[in-house]
Structure formats: structure tokens, C-alpha cells
Design a protein around this motif. Structure first.
Motif, PDB file in Angstrom:
ATOM      1  N   LYS A  40       0.861  -1.180   0.000  1.00 44.93           N
ATOM      2  CA  LYS A  40       0.000   0.000   0.000  1.00 44.93           C
ATOM      3  C   LYS A  40       0.901   1.235   0.000  1.00 44.93           C
ATOM      4  O   LYS A  40       1.714   1.400   0.902  1.00 44.93           O
ATOM      5  CB  LYS A  40      -0.909  -0.006   1.218  1.00 44.93           C
ATOM      6  N   PRO A  41       0.762   2.102  -0.999  1.00 47.44           N
ATOM      7  CA  PRO A  41       1.665   3.252  -1.134  1.00 47.44           C
ATOM      8  C   PRO A  41       1.658   4.188   0.078  1.00 47.44           C
ATOM      9  O   PRO A  41       2.669   4.788   0.394  1.00 47.44           O
ATOM     10  CB  PRO A  41       1.154   3.986  -2.376  1.00 47.44           C
ATOM     11  N   ASP A  42       0.543   4.327   0.756  1.00 49.42           N
ATOM     12  CA  ASP A  42       0.465   5.226   1.916  1.00 49.42           C
ATOM     13  C   ASP A  42      -0.016   4.463   3.149  1.00 49.42           C
ATOM     14  O   ASP A  42      -0.822   4.949   3.926  1.00 49.42           O
ATOM     15  CB  ASP A  42      -0.457   6.410   1.616  1.00 49.42           C
ATOM     16  N   GLY A  43       0.506   3.264   3.327  1.00 49.24           N
ATOM     17  CA  GLY A  43       0.037   2.371   4.385  1.00 49.24           C
ATOM     18  C   GLY A  43       0.422   2.770   5.795  1.00 49.24           C
ATOM     19  O   GLY A  43      -0.217   2.331   6.755  1.00 49.24           O
ATOM     20  N   PHE A  44       1.449   3.566   5.969  1.00 52.88           N
ATOM     21  CA  PHE A  44       1.882   3.991   7.298  1.00 52.88           C
ATOM     22  C   PHE A  44       1.882   5.511   7.412  1.00 52.88           C
ATOM     23  O   PHE A  44       2.247   6.212   6.466  1.00 52.88           O
ATOM     24  CB  PHE A  44       3.305   3.508   7.609  1.00 52.88           C
ATOM     25  N   VAL A  45       1.489   6.002   8.564  1.00 49.76           N
ATOM     26  CA  VAL A  45       1.651   7.412   8.895  1.00 49.76           C
ATOM     27  C   VAL A  45       2.848   7.471   9.842  1.00 49.76           C
ATOM     28  O   VAL A  45       2.820   6.892  10.939  1.00 49.76           O
ATOM     29  CB  VAL A  45       0.397   7.998   9.584  1.00 49.76           C
ATOM     30  N   CYS A  46       3.913   8.110   9.398  1.00 48.80           N
ATOM     31  CA  CYS A  46       5.134   8.202  10.206  1.00 48.80           C
ATOM     32  C   CYS A  46       4.939   9.201  11.347  1.00 48.80           C
ATOM     33  O   CYS A  46       4.002  10.002  11.349  1.00 48.80           O
ATOM     34  CB  CYS A  46       6.303   8.648   9.322  1.00 48.80           C
ATOM     35  N   SER A  47       5.835   9.168  12.318  1.00 44.83           N
ATOM     36  CA  SER A  47       5.740  10.040  13.497  1.00 44.83           C
ATOM     37  C   SER A  47       5.818  11.524  13.122  1.00 44.83           C
ATOM     38  O   SER A  47       5.299  12.377  13.832  1.00 44.83           O
ATOM     39  CB  SER A  47       6.820   9.692  14.522  1.00 44.83           C
ATOM     40  N   ASP A  48       6.434  11.828  11.962  1.00 43.86           N
ATOM     41  CA  ASP A  48       6.516  13.234  11.529  1.00 43.86           C
ATOM     42  C   ASP A  48       5.293  13.659  10.702  1.00 43.86           C
ATOM     43  O   ASP A  48       5.231  14.756  10.169  1.00 43.86           O
ATOM     44  CB  ASP A  48       7.798  13.485  10.745  1.00 43.86           C
ATOM     45  N   GLY A  49       4.295  12.753  10.566  1.00 51.65           N
ATOM     46  CA  GLY A  49       3.067  13.063   9.835  1.00 51.65           C
ATOM     47  C   GLY A  49       3.107  12.701   8.363  1.00 51.65           C
ATOM     48  O   GLY A  49       2.091  12.764   7.680  1.00 51.65           O
ATOM     49  N   SER A  50       4.274  12.320   7.855  1.00 55.82           N
ATOM     50  CA  SER A  50       4.370  11.919   6.450  1.00 55.82           C
ATOM     51  C   SER A  50       3.846  10.489   6.272  1.00 55.82           C
ATOM     52  O   SER A  50       3.683   9.747   7.242  1.00 55.82           O
ATOM     53  CB  SER A  50       5.820  12.014   5.968  1.00 55.82           C
ATOM     54  N   PHE A  51       3.576  10.129   5.034  1.00 57.46           N
ATOM     55  CA  PHE A  51       3.104   8.778   4.727  1.00 57.46           C
ATOM     56  C   PHE A  51       4.245   7.966   4.137  1.00 57.46           C
ATOM     57  O   PHE A  51       5.111   8.507   3.456  1.00 57.46           O
ATOM     58  CB  PHE A  51       1.942   8.820   3.731  1.00 57.46           C
ATOM     59  N   ALA A  52       4.216   6.665   4.386  1.00 53.61           N
ATOM     60  CA  ALA A  52       5.229   5.762   3.841  1.00 53.61           C
ATOM     61  C   ALA A  52       4.543   4.509   3.323  1.00 53.61           C
ATOM     62  O   ALA A  52       3.486   4.115   3.829  1.00 53.61           O
ATOM     63  CB  ALA A  52       6.245   5.384   4.925  1.00 53.61           C
TER      64      ALA A  52
END
Length: 139
Positions: free
Chosen positions: A87-99
Motif C-alpha cells: 500500500k503506497p500510503d500504508g503507514f503514517v510516520c511520526s513526523d506526519g508523512s506517509f510511507a
């Protein structure tokens, strides 16, 4: 003559019973691999999967498709079906970006219980991994 006929008939009966016991035991020992086919829902009714599987002498394979727009091949190993989805945006990183998230799933075809394991592959600072159990229900 009657005694001999009864002894022969009893012997055939015991051989037939032994053969039946062996074939029943062999059936249990050499059972077909458990297929996973149909429509399934997880914890929420919004995510529906359509799963089709088959087995051949070379192994067991299948496909799982979601109403969320993804599809993945799956294989059977050690009694569990395995597949993965990116999934291209499967995680929300702690800095608010998607991974992107690589999501691996393993499903027991008998209990329909599974484990979803996700990994950001280091795309988030510090990396993110998770493992969550889930339960499918056939719909």
C-alpha cells in the motif's frame, strides 16, 4: 463342508474389514490440502475479499482480491495461505508523512484466523513494524 464355508466367509469378512480400515486411515493421512474459496469479510464489513484457490501436483495457488482495489497471488505453505500487498500510503510516520507499507498475510483455511504483518521497510524514521491477528468470516 459347512464349517469350511463359514471359516472362508469369516476370513473374507476380516480381510474386507481390514481393507476398509486401511482405506479410511489412508484417507485421513492423505487428505487434500484445505482450499480457501469464496467471499470473506474481516473485522469490518467495508473490506471484502474474494478468494479462489486450487491445488495441483506442483502445489497450491490462488488469488485474493479486495473491493478496496488490490489483488494478490497466494500460495499454501505448512497448512496456511500466504500473500502480500503493498500500500503506497500504508503507514503514517511520526513526523506526519506517509510511507509505503508491505503487508503480509497468513490465513489458516480451517479456522479462518490470520495474522497481518506490516513493515515500512525503513521508509519512516526508525522504521515501523506491526503484527495484528484477524478473523475472516465467509459472507
Amino acid at each position: 463342508m459347512t464349517l469350511i464355508t463359514r471359516a472362508v466367509s469369516a476370513g473374507f469378512g476380516m480381510v474386507a474389514a481390514a481393507g476398509l480400515a486401511l482405506s479410511v486411515g489412508a484417507g485421513a493421512a492423505y487428505a487434500d490440502p484445505p482450499l480457501l474459496n469464496g467471499n470473506f469479510a474481516g473485522g469490518d464489513a467495508e473490506n471484502l475479499w474474494t478468494i479462489a484457490s486450487t491445488c495441483a501436483p506442483a502445489g497450491c495457488t490462488g488469488t485474493v482480491s479486495s473491493n478496496q482495489g488490490w489483488s494478490s497471488p497466494m500460495t499454501l505453505h505448512d497448512g496456511r495461505w500466504y500473500f502480500f500487498v503493498t500500500k503506497p500510503d500504508g503507514f503514517v510516520c511520526s513526523d506526519g508523512s506517509f510511507a509505503p507499507a508491505v503487508i503480509h498475510m497468513a490465513i489458516d483455511p480451517v479456522t479462518l484466523g490470520g495474522v497481518l504483518s506490516a513493515d515500512s521497510n525503513g521508509a519512516c524514521p526508525g522504521g515501523i513494524t506491526s503484527a495484528t491477528p484477524f478473523q475472516l468470516k465467509q459472507v
